[in-house]
Write a protein that holds these residues in place. Structure first.
Motif, mmCIF file in Angstrom:
data_model
loop_
_atom_site.group_PDB
_atom_site.id
_atom_site.type_symbol
_atom_site.label_atom_id
_atom_site.label_comp_id
_atom_site.label_asym_id
_atom_site.label_seq_id
_atom_site.Cartn_x
_atom_site.Cartn_y
_atom_site.Cartn_z
ATOM 1 N N VAL A 6 -15.610 -6.267 -1.627
ATOM 2 C CA VAL A 6 -15.838 -4.825 -1.548
ATOM 3 C C VAL A 6 -16.050 -4.319 -2.974
ATOM 4 C CG1 VAL A 6 -14.925 -2.598 -0.806
ATOM 5 C CG2 VAL A 6 -14.330 -4.678 0.470
ATOM 6 N N THR A 7 -17.199 -3.708 -3.218
ATOM 7 C CA THR A 7 -17.539 -3.182 -4.542
ATOM 8 C C THR A 7 -17.520 -1.669 -4.502
ATOM 9 O OG1 THR A 7 -18.911 -5.107 -5.028
ATOM 10 C CG2 THR A 7 -19.268 -3.136 -6.371
ATOM 11 N N PHE A 8 -16.799 -1.081 -5.446
ATOM 12 C CA PHE A 8 -16.660 0.377 -5.497
ATOM 13 C C PHE A 8 -17.528 0.957 -6.607
ATOM 14 C CE2 PHE A 8 -12.825 -1.061 -3.377
ATOM 15 C CZ PHE A 8 -12.699 -0.144 -2.340
ATOM 16 N N LYS A 9 -18.313 1.962 -6.244
ATOM 17 C CA LYS A 9 -19.133 2.707 -7.195
ATOM 18 C C LYS A 9 -18.536 4.115 -7.349
ATOM 19 C CE LYS A 9 -22.396 -0.542 -7.257
ATOM 20 N NZ LYS A 9 -22.865 -1.268 -8.449
ATOM 21 N N PRO A 10 -18.633 4.761 -8.507
ATOM 22 C CA PRO A 10 -19.343 4.320 -9.709
ATOM 23 C C PRO A 10 -18.500 3.456 -10.640
ATOM 24 C CG PRO A 10 -18.541 6.547 -10.028
ATOM 25 C CD PRO A 10 -18.128 6.148 -8.638
ATOM 26 N N ASP A 11 -17.311 3.001 -10.198
ATOM 27 C CA ASP A 11 -16.433 2.221 -11.076
ATOM 28 C C ASP A 11 -16.958 0.807 -11.336
ATOM 29 O OD1 ASP A 11 -13.640 3.959 -10.936
ATOM 30 O OD2 ASP A 11 -14.790 4.054 -9.090
ATOM 31 N N ASN A 12 -17.823 0.317 -10.402
ATOM 32 C CA ASN A 12 -18.319 -1.064 -10.492
ATOM 33 C C ASN A 12 -17.173 -2.073 -10.505
ATOM 34 O OD1 ASN A 12 -21.123 -0.504 -10.516
ATOM 35 N ND2 ASN A 12 -20.957 0.132 -12.667
ATOM 36 N N LYS A 13 -16.193 -1.830 -9.652
ATOM 37 C CA LYS A 13 -15.070 -2.761 -9.502
ATOM 38 C C LYS A 13 -15.180 -3.447 -8.145
ATOM 39 C CE LYS A 13 -11.735 -0.398 -12.485
ATOM 40 N NZ LYS A 13 -10.384 0.235 -12.566
ATOM 41 N N THR A 14 -14.959 -4.757 -8.154
ATOM 42 C CA THR A 14 -15.065 -5.551 -6.928
ATOM 43 C C THR A 14 -13.735 -6.223 -6.638
ATOM 44 O OG1 THR A 14 -17.413 -5.962 -7.322
ATOM 45 C CG2 THR A 14 -16.296 -7.431 -5.778
ATOM 46 N N ALA A 27 -9.258 -0.338 -2.205
ATOM 47 C CA ALA A 27 -9.413 0.452 -3.434
ATOM 48 C C ALA A 27 -8.153 0.373 -4.297
ATOM 49 C CB ALA A 27 -9.727 1.907 -3.092
ATOM 50 N N ILE A 28 -6.984 0.436 -3.636
ATOM 51 C CA ILE A 28 -5.723 0.334 -4.374
ATOM 52 C C ILE A 28 -5.650 -1.004 -5.092
ATOM 53 C CG2 ILE A 28 -3.218 0.168 -4.104
ATOM 54 C CD1 ILE A 28 -3.515 2.195 -1.767
ATOM 55 N N SER A 29 -6.032 -2.088 -4.406
ATOM 56 C CA SER A 29 -6.014 -3.420 -5.019
ATOM 57 C C SER A 29 -6.988 -3.517 -6.183
ATOM 58 C CB SER A 29 -6.355 -4.490 -3.979
ATOM 59 O OG SER A 29 -5.386 -4.522 -2.956
ATOM 60 N N ALA A 30 -8.085 -2.780 -6.091
ATOM 61 C CA ALA A 30 -9.102 -2.824 -7.146
ATOM 62 C C ALA A 30 -8.773 -1.905 -8.316
ATOM 63 C CB ALA A 30 -10.461 -2.435 -6.565
ATOM 64 N N GLY A 31 -7.714 -1.113 -8.170
ATOM 65 C CA GLY A 31 -7.374 -0.159 -9.227
ATOM 66 C C GLY A 31 -8.281 1.042 -9.241
ATOM 67 N N VAL A 32 -8.882 1.349 -8.083
ATOM 68 C CA VAL A 32 -9.742 2.530 -7.953
ATOM 69 C C VAL A 32 -8.904 3.641 -7.332
ATOM 70 C CG1 VAL A 32 -11.782 3.492 -6.817
ATOM 71 C CG2 VAL A 32 -11.840 1.153 -7.733
ATOM 72 N N ASN A 33 -8.785 4.754 -8.037
ATOM 73 C CA ASN A 33 -7.925 5.849 -7.579
ATOM 74 C C ASN A 33 -8.679 6.773 -6.634
ATOM 75 O OD1 ASN A 33 -5.680 5.036 -9.147
ATOM 76 N ND2 ASN A 33 -6.614 5.939 -10.959
ATOM 77 N N ILE A 34 -8.269 6.769 -5.365
ATOM 78 C CA ILE A 34 -8.860 7.643 -4.353
ATOM 79 C C ILE A 34 -7.797 8.635 -3.903
ATOM 80 C CG2 ILE A 34 -9.819 7.749 -2.017
ATOM 81 C CD1 ILE A 34 -11.122 5.090 -2.451
ATOM 82 N N ASN A 35 -8.188 9.888 -3.811
ATOM 83 C CA ASN A 35 -7.255 10.943 -3.421
ATOM 84 C C ASN A 35 -6.853 10.765 -1.960
ATOM 85 O OD1 ASN A 35 -5.715 13.215 -3.669
ATOM 86 N ND2 ASN A 35 -7.413 14.666 -3.647
ATOM 87 N N SER A 36 -5.555 10.599 -1.722
ATOM 88 C CA SER A 36 -5.056 10.415 -0.354
ATOM 89 C C SER A 36 -3.667 11.022 -0.232
ATOM 90 C CB SER A 36 -5.033 8.926 0.003
ATOM 91 O OG SER A 36 -4.541 8.744 1.312
ATOM 92 N N PRO A 37 -3.559 12.349 -0.352
ATOM 93 C CA PRO A 37 -2.232 12.974 -0.378
ATOM 94 C C PRO A 37 -1.434 12.826 0.907
ATOM 95 C CG PRO A 37 -3.969 14.645 -0.293
ATOM 96 C CD PRO A 37 -4.644 13.332 -0.555
ATOM 97 N N CYS A 38 -2.092 12.519 2.041
ATOM 98 C CA CYS A 38 -1.343 12.382 3.295
ATOM 99 C C CYS A 38 -0.741 10.992 3.439
ATOM 100 C CB CYS A 38 -2.233 12.696 4.495
ATOM 101 S SG CYS A 38 -3.496 11.448 4.828
ATOM 102 N N GLY A 39 -0.987 10.124 2.439
ATOM 103 C CA GLY A 39 -0.409 8.789 2.488
ATOM 104 C C GLY A 39 -1.154 7.836 3.402
#
Length: 625
Positions: A6-14, A27-39
């Motif tokens: 799984v590749t995340f843009k625009p971070d270019n992390k896979t 995304a959490i494993s890739a270190g990509v921070n996605i807003n998810s306040p409801c947990g």
């Protein structure tokens, strides 16, 4: 089990993810921070991503329109991986680098620091030892202790077996010229390392504030006390809930505590590694870390079960903890480096509040003072040098940008200042001065104050039925358009809805009621309060006049309010630089009484009375029309 990339843009992390794993989890494993306040429960609609390549399966959600689904837009938390994917994290779901206000607070906080004698958590001493001979043949360790004793009295000094094993060779290979690193662990002096030659100029530490929303850190020269750099990142635990209760519940799951612990450690290590690299500091020269945070955050950092914090009678495992090796926790500094934590008071008033009182100098004040930390868990401390009493109000995450439709945290593109004219024209200022992406807490306070003043909003928080393009009726009530789609970088109009206002109204009512109950409990009134310290993430962006207009803060002369900034961070810095400051913090924690609002019958009455703008009792706000 089948795995996919799984590749995340625009971070270019896979990252590699198992089949049926959610995009949010990947995304959490890739270190990509996605807003998810409801947990990750799929109820806030904030984690929108666009799948540009690959197959997924998503649970049905009313938060995603058919039009969005046709474009490949899904909620990351309820969408599972079925093949190799390319995923674009949409602008409204991205968590950019956190903003930390520091320039204005340093001058004030440095003046408070002058009260404390400089003696860092760890310090280095260079020794030129006399060579042993038949007349002076004491042991190598005793020789070091004797020379240290000529400089300062450190009776009962200890060291580890590992240091003793390598000691003789280091002394002889270095021609008896060595640098000793000394720390005090629980008032017992300890030699934590012996280095050949003179490395005494290279001794650094980190002050860390572990906030529910943001983790902030400062790299400090432990010899001079100089701040070399400041950095902040979002608390990665937020992916499992915006508030501490959500995280405690998650910690009770299998592997939940380990997951949240690791996220806390990862955030701290990110700050440490980043600042060390920027300032060319060898991590082996980082010998101490001092953390301040609320009771739950410290439990999670140290992998201590927080379950009973949320259960009656709300008892934590510990409020004050002994210093320990940072490596025991997973913090990556010198392997022998020390970790210490600010002492807390109760389950709901932690070491961040103790650090705040220390930083503000409230415990030394002659006059009656109020410290208000406006955050997810709003803490209030009333007192001076004679007494200190604290309480905590569950304000919720609205002022942190969660639970409100276009809310976001204080980062680039957040609307932080707003002016609304009598003819409903809107002017606003964003963090970074770029195009708007959403609204942060101080922006919402300005908006509500402006809507009240412009006659758009009733005292009960309802938007009036006014014929204007900015005022629209929806299935869920009316909304006010702050920035139309073409004026911002969001995918739609940036609006404030009646549901948003309701959440913000409850948050402000909780904080004001807590302040009022605490003052009334001691048979006092706000007029007796001569100084109010505003602490927390608002920094200097909060408009005090607006906060008074909506009834968040008491109606007092503006000169009584002091922006104290991130007092948790500055208090931690004071404690890592001064044993005297650390001892003072322990005395503050022992002295401070805790007032439990949930057992106070009058609190609910006060809270209900504050569910209006500014209040049902307008005599408390005489300057507001």
């Amino acid at each position: 089990m089948e795995k996919f990339k799984v590749t995340f843009k625009p971070d270019n992390k896979t990252v590699t993810a198992e089949k049926d794993r959610t995009i949010l989890s990947a995304a959490i494993s890739a270190g990509v921070n996605i807003n998810s306040p409801c947990g990750g429960d799929g109820v806030c609609g904030r984690c929108k991503v666009k799948v540009t390549k690959g197959k997924v399966v998503s649970q049905p959600s009313g938060l995603i329109s058919e039009e969005d689904r046709n474009k490949g837009i899904y909620l990351a938390c309820i969408t599972a991986v079925l093949s190799d994917l390319e995923v674009e994290v949409l602008a409204e779901a991205r968590l950019d680098s956190a903003r930390i206000s520091q320039a204005e607070e340093i001058e004030y906080q440095e003046s408070q620091f002058k009260e404390f004698k400089r003696q860092a958590l760890t310090r280095k001493v260079f020794l030129e030892l006399p060579r042993p001979n038949l007349q002076d043949n004491i042991s190598d360790l005793d020789r070091i202790v004797r020379e240290i004793g000529k400089i300062e009295d450190l009776s009962g000094i200890q060291t580890s077996l590992a240091n003793i094993r390598s000691l003789s060779k280091i002394l002889r290979d270095s021609d008896w010229k060595v640098t000793i690193t000394i720390a005090k662990k629980n008032n017992v002096p300890e030699i934590i390392q012996v280095e050949p030659g003179d490395t005494s100029k290279n001794n650094y530490g980190f002050a860390i504030d572990i906030g529910t929303t943001t983790v902030s850190g400062q790299l400090v020269d432990l010899n001079t006390g100089r701040i070399l750099g400041t950095k902040a990142t979002y608390n990665r635990q937020a992916s499992y809930g915006a508030d501490v209760i959500s995280r405690i519940i998650y910690a009770e799951r299998e592997e939940g505590l380990e997951t949240l612990h690791q996220m806390a450690v990862d955030g701290i290590n990110e700050i440490i590694a980043g600042l060390a690299k920027e300032h060319k500091v060898d991590l082996n020269d980082v010998t101490g870390v001092f953390c301040a945070g609320n009771t739950t955050m410290i439990h999670l950092l140290l992998r201590i079960d927080p379950s009973f914090i949320r259960r009656d009678p709300y008892v934590p495992a510990a409020n004050s903890l002994n210093a320990m090796r940072a490596g025991e926790v997973g913090i990556k500094i010198n392997p022998r480096g020390i970790l210490s934590c600010a002492p807390g008071i109760s389950s709901w008033v932690g070491g961040d509040v103790t650090a705040g009182v220390l930083s503000a100098g409230q415990d030394k004040a002659q006059d009656l003072c109020l410290l208000i930390d406006i955050g997810t868990n709003g803490e209030v401390v009333l007192g001076n040098k004679e007494f200190l009493i604290a309480t905590s109000a569950s304000a919720g995450p609205a002022f942190e940008g969660s639970g409100v439709g276009c809310g976001m945290r204080s980062s680039s593109g957040a609307i932080q200042r707003v002016r609304i004219s009598s003819d409903y024209k809107v002017e606003f200022e964003t963090i970074g001065h770029g195009r708007a992406r959403g609204i942060c807490g101080s922006g919402y306070i300005d908006i509500i104050a402006g809507m009240l003043e412009a006659g758009i909003l009733d005292k009960d928080g309802k938007i009036k039925d006014i014929a204007h393009e900015r005022i629209r009726k929806t299935d869920l009530g009316r909304e006010f358009v702050l920035a139309f789609k073409e004026e911002n970088d969001s995918r739609g109009d940036i609006v404030v809805s009646e549901a948003d206002i309701e959440n913000l109204k409850r948050a402000k009512a909780a904080i004001y009621a807590a302040c009022n109950i605490l003052v009334r409990h001691l048979d006092l009134d706000f007029e007796k309060v001569k100084k109010i310290f505003i602490a927390g993430g608002f920094g200097t962006s909060l408009n005090i006049e607006s906060a008074i207009k909506i009834g968040l803060l008491p109606s007092l002369p503006l000169e009584r309010f002091v922006f104290a900034g991130n007092t948790s961070l500055s208090g931690a810095r004071q404690m890592i630089l001064s044993a005297q400051a650390s001892d003072t913090a322990s005395a503050i924690a022992a002295k401070m009484a805790y007032f439990e609002l949930s057992t106070e019958p009058a609190y609910m009455d006060e809270y209900m009375a504050a569910l209006f703008f500014p209040h049902t009792d307008l005599s408390r706000f005489p300057n507001i029309k």
